[in-house]
Design an enzyme around this catalytic site. Structure first.
Site, PDB file in Angstrom:
ATOM      1  N   ARG A   6       0.838  -1.197   0.000  1.00 24.09           N
ATOM      2  CA  ARG A   6       0.000   0.000   0.000  1.00 24.09           C
ATOM      3  C   ARG A   6       0.869   1.242   0.000  1.00 24.09           C
ATOM      4  O   ARG A   6       2.034   1.200   0.376  1.00 24.09           O
ATOM      5  CB  ARG A   6      -0.918  -0.013   1.226  1.00 24.09           C
ATOM      6  CG  ARG A   6      -1.995  -1.093   1.099  1.00 24.09           C
ATOM      7  CD  ARG A   6      -2.832  -1.220   2.364  1.00 24.09           C
ATOM      8  NE  ARG A   6      -3.450   0.037   2.697  1.00 24.09           N
ATOM      9  CZ  ARG A   6      -3.365   0.609   3.907  1.00 24.09           C
ATOM     10  NH1 ARG A   6      -2.680   0.029   4.864  1.00 24.09           N
ATOM     11  NH2 ARG A   6      -3.957   1.754   4.144  1.00 24.09           N
ATOM     12  N   LYS A  17       3.740  -7.237  11.615  1.00 24.85           N
ATOM     13  CA  LYS A  17       2.947  -7.497  10.412  1.00 24.85           C
ATOM     14  C   LYS A  17       3.073  -8.960   9.972  1.00 24.85           C
ATOM     15  O   LYS A  17       4.166  -9.473   9.733  1.00 24.85           O
ATOM     16  CB  LYS A  17       3.427  -6.582   9.294  1.00 24.85           C
ATOM     17  CG  LYS A  17       2.564  -6.650   8.069  1.00 24.85           C
ATOM     18  CD  LYS A  17       2.126  -5.291   7.649  1.00 24.85           C
ATOM     19  CE  LYS A  17       1.573  -5.287   6.252  1.00 24.85           C
ATOM     20  NZ  LYS A  17       1.091  -3.967   5.875  1.00 24.85           N
ATOM     21  N   ARG A  55      -0.456   5.716  19.622  1.00 27.21           N
ATOM     22  CA  ARG A  55       0.249   6.917  20.043  1.00 27.21           C
ATOM     23  C   ARG A  55       1.308   6.565  21.077  1.00 27.21           C
ATOM     24  O   ARG A  55       1.087   5.722  21.945  1.00 27.21           O
ATOM     25  CB  ARG A  55      -0.722   7.931  20.661  1.00 27.21           C
ATOM     26  CG  ARG A  55      -0.527   9.289  20.037  1.00 27.21           C
ATOM     27  CD  ARG A  55      -1.453  10.323  20.573  1.00 27.21           C
ATOM     28  NE  ARG A  55      -2.839   9.934  20.640  1.00 27.21           N
ATOM     29  CZ  ARG A  55      -3.672  10.474  21.525  1.00 27.21           C
ATOM     30  NH1 ARG A  55      -3.269  11.339  22.395  1.00 27.21           N
ATOM     31  NH2 ARG A  55      -4.954  10.104  21.519  1.00 27.21           N
TER      32      ARG A  55
HETATM   33  C1  BTN Z   1       0.464  -3.812   2.321  1.00 28.05           C
HETATM   34  O1  BTN Z   1       1.245  -2.906   2.041  1.00 28.05           O
HETATM   35  O2  BTN Z   1       0.201  -4.105   3.483  1.00 28.05           O
HETATM   36  C2  BTN Z   1      -0.205  -4.603   1.215  1.00 28.05           C
HETATM   37  C3  BTN Z   1       0.677  -5.679   0.693  1.00 28.05           C
HETATM   38  C4  BTN Z   1       0.017  -6.523  -0.377  1.00 28.05           C
HETATM   39  C5  BTN Z   1       0.986  -7.493  -1.007  1.00 28.05           C
HETATM   40  C6  BTN Z   1       0.325  -8.444  -1.958  1.00 28.05           C
HETATM   41  S1  BTN Z   1       1.385  -9.755  -2.439  1.00 28.05           S
HETATM   42  C7  BTN Z   1       0.239 -10.256  -3.655  1.00 28.05           C
HETATM   43  C8  BTN Z   1      -0.331  -9.002  -4.265  1.00 28.05           C
HETATM   44  N1  BTN Z   1       0.506  -8.564  -5.365  1.00 28.05           N
HETATM   45  C9  BTN Z   1       1.117  -7.422  -5.096  1.00 28.05           C
HETATM   46  O3  BTN Z   1       1.910  -6.839  -5.857  1.00 28.05           O
HETATM   47  N2  BTN Z   1       0.768  -6.989  -3.895  1.00 28.05           N
HETATM   48  C10 BTN Z   1      -0.191  -7.854  -3.253  1.00 28.05           C
END
Ligand code: BTN
Length: 327
Positions: A121, A186, A321
Site C-alpha cells: 500500500r 505485520k 500513540r
Molecule cells: C500492504 O502494504 O500491506 C499490502 C501488501 C500486499 C501485497 C500483496 S502480495 C500479492 C499481491 N501482489 C502485489 O503486488 N501486492 C499484493
C-alpha cells in the site's frame, strides 16, 4: 537469469536433501564445475543454498512448492463454482498487476512463488522472496461501481483472520484498514485495486501477501516495519492448503459483498480490532489527528474520538500513540 532456467535445480533441491554437483549439473545442463555459479544465481530470489564438502548442495529445510492443481483441489465446493483460472507463476512482477492489466475474468486467481515488483500500500514495495510465503490476487467483476465496495478491505482482513484461526492462529489482530498483525508485527497485508468504470462495470483485484516462512531476513532497507511469519509462531501449514483455504473464503466473500456490504463483517472486525479504545495517531496526507479509536462504522470508516467528539475518517494510516512502530 530467468527463473525458468533455474527451475530444474529448485525442483531437485526442494526436498531439503543434499544433492551432488554431478546430479545438479545434469539437471541444469551445465558442467559439474559450473554448478556452484548457477546455484549462486538463486540468491537474488531469496534462496540460500548450502554447500558441504563431501555431501553436495542443499536448501536447508527444503521448499514447499506451489501447485495449481493442488490449490484447485483444495477449494471449497462453493469456491469451485466461483473460481476461474488458477495461474501459478514462478516469477512475476506483481500478481495484482497481472490481474489488473491482463485479460483476466471474474474469479481468476494469480499466485506467484516470487514477485520482482510486489506492491504494498501507499507505493511501498512488498518484498517477495521465492517459495516461502504466499503472494496471490483474485479478480472479481463488479457491476455496481466502487461505491458497492466500501468496507471491502476490512472484510478481507476479517476473512483472512478467520481462516488463520482455523489453521490454529487465533491471536491475529486487525489494524485499520487492513493490516493483519500478530503480537504487533505485520503477518499479512492486503492491497485492493480497481480498474474499469469506477461508477459502473469495474474489476476489483484483491491482493494478499502472507508471511508463511521467511527463510532469511528480507532486505531490511525495503521492509520498513516489524514483521513475523506463521512458521515462527508454530504454524506449519502447506502453502497450497493455506492458499486454497484463503482463496475459497475470499471468493465466497467477494461473491456476496457488492449486495450485502460490510455490515455482516463489522462485529467480526471489531472482535479483532487492534488498538480498540486506545490512543492512536492518524496520519492524513495534510495533517495528523490524535484521538481514541472507538471502532468502525457500517461502511468501514474509522471512528475516532477527537477532543471528546466522535469523528469518522475514510483514509490515512494509524499507529498507536507513543509507539514508534511504522505503519
Ligand atoms: C500492504 O502494504 O500491506 C499490502 C501488501 C500486499 C501485497 C500483496 S502480495 C500479492 C499481491 N501482489 C502485489 O503486488 N501486492 C499484493
Amino acid at each position: 537469469m530467468s527463473i525458468a532456467l533455474l527451475k530444474p535445480l529448485i525442483t531437485l533441491l526442494a526436498d531439503g536433501e543434499y544433492h551432488s554437483g554431478q546430479v545438479l549439473g545434469q539437471a541444469a545442463g551445465v558442467s559439474r564445475a559450473a554448478v556452484w555459479k548457477r546455484l549462486q544465481m538463486l540468491e537474488p530470489y531469496g534462496l540460500a543454498v548450502q554447500s558441504t564438502k563431501g555431501l553436495g548442495y542443499r536448501i536447508a529445510g527444503g521448499l514447499d512448492l506451489l501447485n495449481a492443481d493442488a490449490i484447485r483441489r483444495g477449494l471449497s465446493d462453493r469456491a469451485r463454482s466461483l473460481v476461474g483460472e488458477v495461474q501459478v507463476h514462478d516469477e512475476i512482477d506483481s500478481t495484482n498487476l497481472r490481474l489488473l492489466n491482463g485479460p483476466a475474468a471474474s474469479g481468476d486467481v494469480c499466485v506467484a512463488e516470487y514477485q520482482s515488483a510486489g506492491k504494498g500500500r501507499r507505493g511501498r514495495t512488498w518484498v517477495s522472496p521465492y517459495g516461502c510465503n504466499l503472494y496471490f490476487s483474485l479478480c472479481w467483476q463488479v457491476h455496481q461501481g466502487v461505491a458497492a465496495l466500501e468496507g471491502l478491505s476490512l472484510a478481507v482482513g476479517v476473512v483472512i483472520a478467520e481462516v488463520l484461526a482455523r489453521f490454529g492462529l487465533a491471536r491475529v489482530a486487525l489494524k485499520w484498514p487492513n493490516d493483519i498483525l500478530l503480537d504487533g508485527k505485520k503477518l499479512a497485508g492486503v492491497l485492493i485495486e480497481v480498474g474499469g468504470d469506477l461508477s459502473g462495470e469495474c474489476r476489483v483485484v484483491v491482493g494478499v501477501g502472507l508471511n508463511v516462512r521467511m527463510t532469511q531476513s528480507p532486505n531490511s532497507a525495503a521492509v520498513n516495519q516489524a514483521w513475523t511469519d506463521l512458521a515462527s509462531n508454530g504454524i506449519e501449514a502447506s502453502r497450497n492448503m493455506l492458499c486454497s483455504a484463503l482463496v475459497s473464503a475470499l471468493l465466497e466473500c467477494l461473491a456476496g459483498f457488492a449486495e450485502s456490504g460490510f455490515a455482516g463483517y463489522r462485529q467480526r472486525w471489531l472482535q479483532r480490532a487492534a488498538f480498540l479504545n486506545e490512543p492512536v495517531q492518524l496520519l492524513l496526507p495534510s495533517r495528523q489527528v490524535n484521538g481514541v479509536l472507538r471502532g468502525v462504522d457500517l461502511q468501514g470508516g474509522l471512528e475516532l474520538e477527537v477532543d471528546g467528539r466522535a469523528e469518522v475518517f475514510t483514509g490515512g494510516e494509524i499507529s498507536l500513540r507513543g509507539s514508534d512502530a511504522a505503519g
